[in-house]
Motif scaffolding. Structure first.
Motif, PDB file in Angstrom:
ATOM      1  N   GLN A   1      70.499  -2.691 -17.503  1.00  0.00           N
ATOM      2  CA  GLN A   1      71.763  -3.360 -17.819  1.00  0.00           C
ATOM      3  C   GLN A   1      72.361  -4.029 -16.584  1.00  0.00           C
ATOM      4  O   GLN A   1      72.909  -5.134 -16.676  1.00  0.00           O
ATOM      5  CB  GLN A   1      72.757  -2.364 -18.411  1.00  0.00           C
ATOM      6  CG  GLN A   1      72.415  -1.920 -19.806  1.00  0.00           C
ATOM      7  CD  GLN A   1      73.392  -0.883 -20.341  1.00  0.00           C
ATOM      8  OE1 GLN A   1      74.514  -0.745 -19.843  1.00  0.00           O
ATOM      9  NE2 GLN A   1      72.972  -0.147 -21.348  1.00  0.00           N
ATOM     10  N   ILE A   2      72.258  -3.391 -15.434  1.00  0.00           N
ATOM     11  CA  ILE A   2      72.798  -3.977 -14.204  1.00  0.00           C
ATOM     12  C   ILE A   2      71.998  -5.214 -13.812  1.00  0.00           C
ATOM     13  O   ILE A   2      72.566  -6.228 -13.391  1.00  0.00           O
ATOM     14  CB  ILE A   2      72.830  -2.936 -13.076  1.00  0.00           C
ATOM     15  CG1 ILE A   2      73.879  -1.855 -13.397  1.00  0.00           C
ATOM     16  CG2 ILE A   2      73.118  -3.592 -11.731  1.00  0.00           C
ATOM     17  CD1 ILE A   2      73.838  -0.645 -12.493  1.00  0.00           C
ATOM     18  N   ARG A   3      70.700  -5.170 -13.965  1.00  0.00           N
ATOM     19  CA  ARG A   3      69.881  -6.360 -13.681  1.00  0.00           C
ATOM     20  C   ARG A   3      70.271  -7.523 -14.610  1.00  0.00           C
ATOM     21  O   ARG A   3      70.317  -8.677 -14.186  1.00  0.00           O
ATOM     22  CB  ARG A   3      68.396  -6.035 -13.811  1.00  0.00           C
ATOM     23  CG  ARG A   3      67.872  -5.160 -12.691  1.00  0.00           C
ATOM     24  CD  ARG A   3      66.394  -4.843 -12.863  1.00  0.00           C
ATOM     25  NE  ARG A   3      65.937  -3.954 -11.824  1.00  0.00           N
ATOM     26  CZ  ARG A   3      65.581  -4.346 -10.609  1.00  0.00           C
ATOM     27  NH1 ARG A   3      65.611  -5.634 -10.292  1.00  0.00           N
ATOM     28  NH2 ARG A   3      65.183  -3.473  -9.699  1.00  0.00           N
TER      29      ARG A   3
ATOM     30  N   ARG B   1      73.098 -12.651 -15.695  1.00  0.00           N
ATOM     31  CA  ARG B   1      74.140 -13.358 -16.447  1.00  0.00           C
ATOM     32  C   ARG B   1      75.126 -14.044 -15.505  1.00  0.00           C
ATOM     33  O   ARG B   1      75.577 -15.165 -15.767  1.00  0.00           O
ATOM     34  CB  ARG B   1      74.875 -12.391 -17.372  1.00  0.00           C
ATOM     35  CG  ARG B   1      74.094 -12.017 -18.600  1.00  0.00           C
ATOM     36  CD  ARG B   1      74.934 -11.209 -19.593  1.00  0.00           C
ATOM     37  NE  ARG B   1      74.133 -10.878 -20.746  1.00  0.00           N
ATOM     38  CZ  ARG B   1      73.498  -9.721 -20.906  1.00  0.00           C
ATOM     39  NH1 ARG B   1      73.601  -8.781 -19.981  1.00  0.00           N
ATOM     40  NH2 ARG B   1      72.771  -9.498 -21.976  1.00  0.00           N
ATOM     41  N   TYR B   2      75.485 -13.361 -14.443  1.00  0.00           N
ATOM     42  CA  TYR B   2      76.421 -13.925 -13.465  1.00  0.00           C
ATOM     43  C   TYR B   2      75.925 -15.286 -12.976  1.00  0.00           C
ATOM     44  O   TYR B   2      76.673 -16.259 -12.962  1.00  0.00           O
ATOM     45  CB  TYR B   2      76.591 -12.950 -12.298  1.00  0.00           C
ATOM     46  CG  TYR B   2      77.427 -13.475 -11.169  1.00  0.00           C
ATOM     47  CD1 TYR B   2      78.803 -13.289 -11.159  1.00  0.00           C
ATOM     48  CD2 TYR B   2      76.852 -14.155 -10.101  1.00  0.00           C
ATOM     49  CE1 TYR B   2      79.582 -13.773 -10.114  1.00  0.00           C
ATOM     50  CE2 TYR B   2      77.618 -14.639  -9.064  1.00  0.00           C
ATOM     51  CZ  TYR B   2      78.983 -14.440  -9.075  1.00  0.00           C
ATOM     52  OH  TYR B   2      79.744 -14.925  -8.041  1.00  0.00           O
ATOM     53  N   SER B   3      74.673 -15.368 -12.572  1.00  0.00           N
ATOM     54  CA  SER B   3      74.136 -16.624 -12.050  1.00  0.00           C
ATOM     55  C   SER B   3      74.186 -17.730 -13.091  1.00  0.00           C
ATOM     56  O   SER B   3      74.596 -18.857 -12.798  1.00  0.00           O
ATOM     57  CB  SER B   3      72.698 -16.431 -11.556  1.00  0.00           C
ATOM     58  OG  SER B   3      72.678 -15.591 -10.432  1.00  0.00           O
ATOM     59  N   PHE B   4      73.758 -17.419 -14.312  1.00  0.00           N
ATOM     60  CA  PHE B   4      73.778 -18.433 -15.361  1.00  0.00           C
ATOM     61  C   PHE B   4      75.206 -18.884 -15.670  1.00  0.00           C
ATOM     62  O   PHE B   4      75.469 -20.073 -15.847  1.00  0.00           O
ATOM     63  CB  PHE B   4      73.108 -17.919 -16.634  1.00  0.00           C
ATOM     64  CG  PHE B   4      71.611 -17.815 -16.516  1.00  0.00           C
ATOM     65  CD1 PHE B   4      70.842 -18.943 -16.286  1.00  0.00           C
ATOM     66  CD2 PHE B   4      70.975 -16.597 -16.651  1.00  0.00           C
ATOM     67  CE1 PHE B   4      69.453 -18.853 -16.183  1.00  0.00           C
ATOM     68  CE2 PHE B   4      69.594 -16.498 -16.547  1.00  0.00           C
ATOM     69  CZ  PHE B   4      68.840 -17.622 -16.311  1.00  0.00           C
ATOM     70  N   MET B   5      76.125 -17.958 -15.734  1.00  0.00           N
ATOM     71  CA  MET B   5      77.505 -18.302 -16.088  1.00  0.00           C
ATOM     72  C   MET B   5      78.195 -19.107 -14.992  1.00  0.00           C
ATOM     73  O   MET B   5      78.993 -20.001 -15.284  1.00  0.00           O
ATOM     74  CB  MET B   5      78.288 -17.040 -16.418  1.00  0.00           C
ATOM     75  CG  MET B   5      77.850 -16.417 -17.720  1.00  0.00           C
ATOM     76  SD  MET B   5      78.626 -14.828 -17.995  1.00  0.00           S
ATOM     77  CE  MET B   5      77.718 -14.271 -19.433  1.00  0.00           C
ATOM     78  N   ILE B   6      77.881 -18.793 -13.737  1.00  0.00           N
ATOM     79  CA  ILE B   6      78.422 -19.577 -12.624  1.00  0.00           C
ATOM     80  C   ILE B   6      77.917 -21.018 -12.734  1.00  0.00           C
ATOM     81  O   ILE B   6      78.691 -21.971 -12.650  1.00  0.00           O
ATOM     82  CB  ILE B   6      77.995 -18.965 -11.272  1.00  0.00           C
ATOM     83  CG1 ILE B   6      78.709 -17.651 -11.037  1.00  0.00           C
ATOM     84  CG2 ILE B   6      78.233 -19.927 -10.118  1.00  0.00           C
ATOM     85  CD1 ILE B   6      80.185 -17.774 -10.824  1.00  0.00           C
TER      86      ILE B   6
ATOM     87  N   ILE C   1      69.332  -1.336  -6.573  1.00  0.00           N
ATOM     88  CA  ILE C   1      70.402  -0.586  -7.240  1.00  0.00           C
ATOM     89  C   ILE C   1      70.301   0.867  -6.817  1.00  0.00           C
ATOM     90  O   ILE C   1      69.225   1.469  -6.895  1.00  0.00           O
ATOM     91  CB  ILE C   1      70.290  -0.707  -8.769  1.00  0.00           C
ATOM     92  CG1 ILE C   1      70.336  -2.179  -9.189  1.00  0.00           C
ATOM     93  CG2 ILE C   1      71.403   0.088  -9.459  1.00  0.00           C
ATOM     94  CD1 ILE C   1      69.919  -2.433 -10.615  1.00  0.00           C
ATOM     95  N   ASP C   2      71.412   1.426  -6.369  1.00  0.00           N
ATOM     96  CA  ASP C   2      71.451   2.818  -5.921  1.00  0.00           C
ATOM     97  C   ASP C   2      72.481   3.597  -6.720  1.00  0.00           C
ATOM     98  O   ASP C   2      73.651   3.199  -6.803  1.00  0.00           O
ATOM     99  CB  ASP C   2      71.791   2.897  -4.428  1.00  0.00           C
ATOM    100  CG  ASP C   2      70.715   2.268  -3.562  1.00  0.00           C
ATOM    101  OD1 ASP C   2      69.531   2.612  -3.745  1.00  0.00           O
ATOM    102  OD2 ASP C   2      71.051   1.419  -2.714  1.00  0.00           O
ATOM    103  N   PHE C   3      72.047   4.711  -7.294  1.00  0.00           N
ATOM    104  CA  PHE C   3      72.925   5.615  -8.020  1.00  0.00           C
ATOM    105  C   PHE C   3      73.096   6.875  -7.183  1.00  0.00           C
ATOM    106  O   PHE C   3      72.129   7.387  -6.633  1.00  0.00           O
ATOM    107  CB  PHE C   3      72.316   6.009  -9.366  1.00  0.00           C
ATOM    108  CG  PHE C   3      72.112   4.856 -10.311  1.00  0.00           C
ATOM    109  CD1 PHE C   3      73.112   4.479 -11.191  1.00  0.00           C
ATOM    110  CD2 PHE C   3      70.916   4.161 -10.319  1.00  0.00           C
ATOM    111  CE1 PHE C   3      72.914   3.417 -12.068  1.00  0.00           C
ATOM    112  CE2 PHE C   3      70.712   3.102 -11.194  1.00  0.00           C
ATOM    113  CZ  PHE C   3      71.716   2.731 -12.071  1.00  0.00           C
TER     114      PHE C   3
END
Length: 196
Positions: free
Chosen positions: A16-18, A23-28, A84-86
């Motif tokens: 989900q984080i990936r 999505r961020y890149s496409f929306m920008i 990603i680090d949890f």
């Protein structure tokens, strides 16, 4: 040791984080600010290492994007590595680093940028969202300045005055490495070290 269910939940969260990062890149690039708003928690923070970007809260973040888009033409952001680090004791928050490149039209010219995001992600009832995002630049230059750009520390040329790059020279790990190796990093050329 994590249970099977916990491991599956962690993999789902990472996926989900990936998707969030993509999505961020496409929306920008698509200027879809209504959809972009949904990628951030209400109290999110968006900053840049050079201090130019500094918004707290979703409304301020969206207003900041309007200001950025006022000076930017078409562009394409492409993300590469996503780390990603949890933490073991926290299932609703994670941190991450994302590397990428961008091709942009700015100041009446074609520019290219190599960038990194330092992120904090938060799990919400609507899925994972950005809680904090900080952007830094290895370079941000007109295409004509690209050849040989890594030989100069003043690699952020998005503004009227060239500024130092945000990384790697400012990173503690970079500084420590060169200190331990007894290297000198010259201001306008490559790294040199004493002969071994």
């Amino acid at each position: 040791m994590p249970t099977f269910e916990e491991r599956i939940a962690r993999l789902e969260a990472e996926s989900q984080i990936r998707q969030l990062v993509a999505r961020y890149s496409f929306m920008i690039d698509d200027r879809d600010l209504d959809a972009l708003r949904g990628l951030f928690v209400e109290d999110a923070i968006l900053t840049s290492r050079d201090g130019v970007m500094n918004a707290s809260g979703i409304d301020a973040i969206i207003a900041q994007y309007h200001g950025r888009f006022d000076v930017l033409g078409p562009g394409q952001h492409v993300m590469h590595d996503v780390q990603i680090d949890f933490s073991d004791d926290c299932t609703d928050e994670a941190t991450g680093r994302v590397s990428g490149h961008a091709e942009l039209w700015r100041a009446d010219q074609m520019m290219v940028a190599a960038l990194r995001y330092d992120d904090t992600y938060r799990s919400t009832t609507d899925g994972w969202k950005f809680a904090r995002r900080t952007i830094g630049f290895l370079y941000y230059v007109p295409v004509a300045d690209y050849p040989g750009i890594l030989s100069n520390p003043l690699r952020n040329r998005a503004y009227t005055t060239a500024r130092p790059a945000d990384f790697p020279e400012a990173l503690p790990s970079w500084k420590n490495y060169h200190k331990k190796r007894n290297c000198a990093v010259e201001t306008t050329s490559s790294v040199h070290r004493k002969p071994s």
